[in-house]
Design an enzyme around this catalytic site. Structure first.
Site, PDB file in Angstrom:
ATOM      1  N   GLY A  29      -5.715  -5.447  11.291  1.00 56.01           N
ATOM      2  CA  GLY A  29      -4.345  -5.783  11.467  1.00 56.01           C
ATOM      3  C   GLY A  29      -3.835  -5.035  12.514  1.00 56.01           C
ATOM      4  O   GLY A  29      -2.740  -5.473  13.245  1.00 56.01           O
ATOM      5  N   ASN A  63      -0.308   8.846  16.266  1.00 51.06           N
ATOM      6  CA  ASN A  63      -1.222   9.948  16.098  1.00 51.06           C
ATOM      7  C   ASN A  63      -2.425   9.579  15.241  1.00 51.06           C
ATOM      8  O   ASN A  63      -3.459   9.976  15.629  1.00 51.06           O
ATOM      9  CB  ASN A  63      -0.316  11.267  15.238  1.00 51.06           C
ATOM     10  CG  ASN A  63       0.572  11.971  16.295  1.00 51.06           C
ATOM     11  OD1 ASN A  63       0.332  11.771  17.597  1.00 51.06           O
ATOM     12  ND2 ASN A  63       1.313  12.908  15.694  1.00 51.06           N
ATOM     13  N   GLY A 118       2.441   8.091   3.065  1.00 51.77           N
ATOM     14  CA  GLY A 118       2.449   7.189   4.050  1.00 51.77           C
ATOM     15  C   GLY A 118       1.086   7.092   4.923  1.00 51.77           C
ATOM     16  O   GLY A 118       0.237   6.291   4.783  1.00 51.77           O
ATOM     17  N   ARG A 134      21.160 -12.433  39.545  1.00 56.58           N
ATOM     18  CA  ARG A 134      22.158 -11.479  39.687  1.00 56.58           C
ATOM     19  C   ARG A 134      22.140 -10.896  41.246  1.00 56.58           C
ATOM     20  O   ARG A 134      21.071 -10.518  41.656  1.00 56.58           O
ATOM     21  CB  ARG A 134      21.975 -10.275  38.768  1.00 56.58           C
ATOM     22  CG  ARG A 134      22.844  -8.867  38.959  1.00 56.58           C
ATOM     23  CD  ARG A 134      24.277  -9.227  38.692  1.00 56.58           C
ATOM     24  NE  ARG A 134      24.952  -7.986  38.491  1.00 56.58           N
ATOM     25  CZ  ARG A 134      26.305  -7.781  38.613  1.00 56.58           C
ATOM     26  NH1 ARG A 134      27.032  -8.776  38.602  1.00 56.58           N
ATOM     27  NH2 ARG A 134      26.974  -6.621  38.698  1.00 56.58           N
ATOM     28  N   LEU A 188       0.791  -1.339   0.016  1.00 58.09           N
ATOM     29  CA  LEU A 188       0.138   0.062  -0.211  1.00 58.09           C
ATOM     30  C   LEU A 188       0.809   1.376  -0.027  1.00 58.09           C
ATOM     31  O   LEU A 188       0.682   2.283  -0.906  1.00 58.09           O
ATOM     32  CB  LEU A 188      -0.830  -0.034   1.089  1.00 58.09           C
ATOM     33  CG  LEU A 188      -1.797   1.075   1.540  1.00 58.09           C
ATOM     34  CD1 LEU A 188      -2.878   1.336   0.070  1.00 58.09           C
ATOM     35  CD2 LEU A 188      -2.601   1.123   2.628  1.00 58.09           C
ATOM     36  N   GLU A 197       1.630   0.253  10.466  1.00 52.72           N
ATOM     37  CA  GLU A 197      -0.118  -0.097  10.424  1.00 52.72           C
ATOM     38  C   GLU A 197      -0.691   0.954  11.165  1.00 52.72           C
ATOM     39  O   GLU A 197      -1.806   0.857  11.945  1.00 52.72           O
ATOM     40  CB  GLU A 197      -0.273  -1.379  10.836  1.00 52.72           C
ATOM     41  CG  GLU A 197       0.073  -2.589   9.930  1.00 52.72           C
ATOM     42  CD  GLU A 197      -0.563  -3.804  10.059  1.00 52.72           C
ATOM     43  OE1 GLU A 197      -1.655  -3.929  10.412  1.00 52.72           O
ATOM     44  OE2 GLU A 197       0.084  -4.608   9.740  1.00 52.72           O
TER      45      GLU A 197
END
Length: 419
Positions: free
Chosen positions: A278, A403, A167, A304, A161, A399
């Site tokens: 998606g 924003n 974008g 640790r 796409l 995907e």
């Protein structure tokens, strides 16, 4: 060698993953998603798939992770193993060689693989949630018969796409499709195309009638051996380096009219609907990444010792990892909720955006903290903590950027309150 999901169908004492069980699976799924039932309650088949994906990730994938990341190449052995284990045809019908499970099952597998390598999870996610869904929902009977068995057996799919000048504004794309007799001829360029080095089939979006704007956009199926398709520059990325991301060049790319996915001019609708789903898959990937980084750091911290005790026993550390674990679980439940809503046929766009946004932010926060918890060794490439940190960054970008998710959420919330 671990058993594949195909073999698991026939294990004694198991109901298996037969197509005849689909109604029961769907009924249980609806029950689990109902009021008073935990979102994370899984069916037997969902648990079986999750466990199989976990074993694949730990036993087959894990030894290859660092080498693939360093080389920036996906191992063919790993891709072949995913097909062998049934992880590339989760929602493909059984009669076409798939496992025939549900969307939540796919998300569970994506999460499990992402715990070990988010790059491999990305390939599997895109293939299952975008490509398989595209052919199942929009493909003609001929396209389904031709491609779904291949997508389940040996052929990776790629979703094409994005372009250099489109974008977030994805539907400002410039790739054109011109009718020539009974064929279509595609010309243009794509960028940021995932799975492009491994793919055998591409779903390419092009505008068949620019005068109609986005309503002219159409989806076309293009095979990798098409002479008009060239795979261009491979991006040298910060993270998920084994996942190929390339440019695609389309020059006189001729496809028959039967290669139209859906209907001419339906590409905008197809892309929007696929990307909405998606985003839930990306949310699952980011939850898996966060959990994988968390588990990796916790295993180090409990062994640790400083000042005579495990650093995991210091109250200051416990406060930090308690909050991190809470955030991971919150993100996971958002993903489960969106997936169950999608399966039940209810509106889920708002919830999908929330799940993707929250999970991607949690992945970045937790993976960053995990480096701090490891101290100096966490800053070295000998340890995997830095890889999780690098891999996490993509979650707020692909995907749909953060924003874009916020915009979707804001519009969805505003629509709930009429003047």
């Amino acid at each position: 060698m671990m058993r594949s999901l195909t073999a698991l169908r026939h294990l004694p004492g198991r109901a298996g993953l037969r197509p005849g069980r689909c109604a029961a699976v769907h009924a249980q799924r609806r029950c689990c998603a109902g009021v008073g039932h935990p979102l994370s309650v899984l069916s037997e088949d969902e648990e079986m798939l999750r466990d199989s994906a976990e074993r694949f990730a730990k036993e087959i994938l894990a030894p290859h992770v660092q080498a693939m990341d360093q080389k920036g190449v996906m191992s063919k052995e790993i891709v072949d193993a995913m097909f062998e284990q049934g992880l590339m045809g989760i929602e493909v019908p059984a009669e076409m060689g798939g496992v025939e499970l549900n969307f939540t099952a796919a998300c569970l597998a994506i999460e499990e693989v992402a715990k070990v390598d988010p790059a491999v999870s990305a390939l599997m996610d895109i293939h299952n949630t975008l490509l398989v869904t595209a052919f199942k929902r929009y493909g003609s009977q001929e396209l389904q018969q031709q491609y779904l068995p291949r997508l389940a057996a040996d052929t990776v799919g790629s979703f094409c796409l994005s372009e250099p000048n489109s974008g977030s504004d994805a539907f400002a794309l410039k790739t054109k499709a011109v009718r020539d007799g009974s064929d279509w001829v595609l010309d243009g360029g794509k960028c940021w195309i995932s799975n492009s080095m491994e793919a055998g089939v591409f779903v390419v979006f092009a505008n068949a009638d620019p005068s109609k704007g986005h309503r002219g956009i159409t989806a076309f199926v293009v095979d990798v051996d098409n002479k008009g398709l060239q795979i261009g520059k491979k991006e040298d990325k910060l993270g998920i380096r084994a996942s190929s991301t390339c440019e695609l060049v389309l020059e006189g790319c001729r496809v028959p009219k039967e290669a139209v996915l859906g209907e001419v001019g339906q590409g905008y609708k197809i892309a929007i609907e696929l990307l909405n789903e998606g985003r839930i898959g990306i949310g699952a990937q980011m939850v898996g990444l966060a959990q994988g980084a968390f588990d990796y750091a916790m295993r180090y911290m409990v062994t640790r010792k400083q000042f005579g005790q495990s650093i995991a026993d210091f109250q200051g550390m416990q406060f930090q990892y308690a909050r991190a674990r809470m955030e991971i679980e919150a993100a996971r439940l958002l993903v489960f909720n969106a997936a169950r809503l999608k399966e039940s046929g209810k509106p889920f766009v708002l919830e999908a955006a929330m799940a993707k946004l929250k999970a991607s932010e949690v992945a970045q926060d937790v993976s960053s903290q995990c480096i701090d918890w490891l101290g100096g060794v966490g800053f070295t490439k000998e340890f995997l903590a830095e890889k999780y940190y690098r891999d996490a960054k993509i979650g707020t970008i692909y995907e749909g950027t953060s924003n874009i998710q916020l915009q979707t959420i804001g519009r969805g919330v505003r629509a709930l309150y009429s003047e």
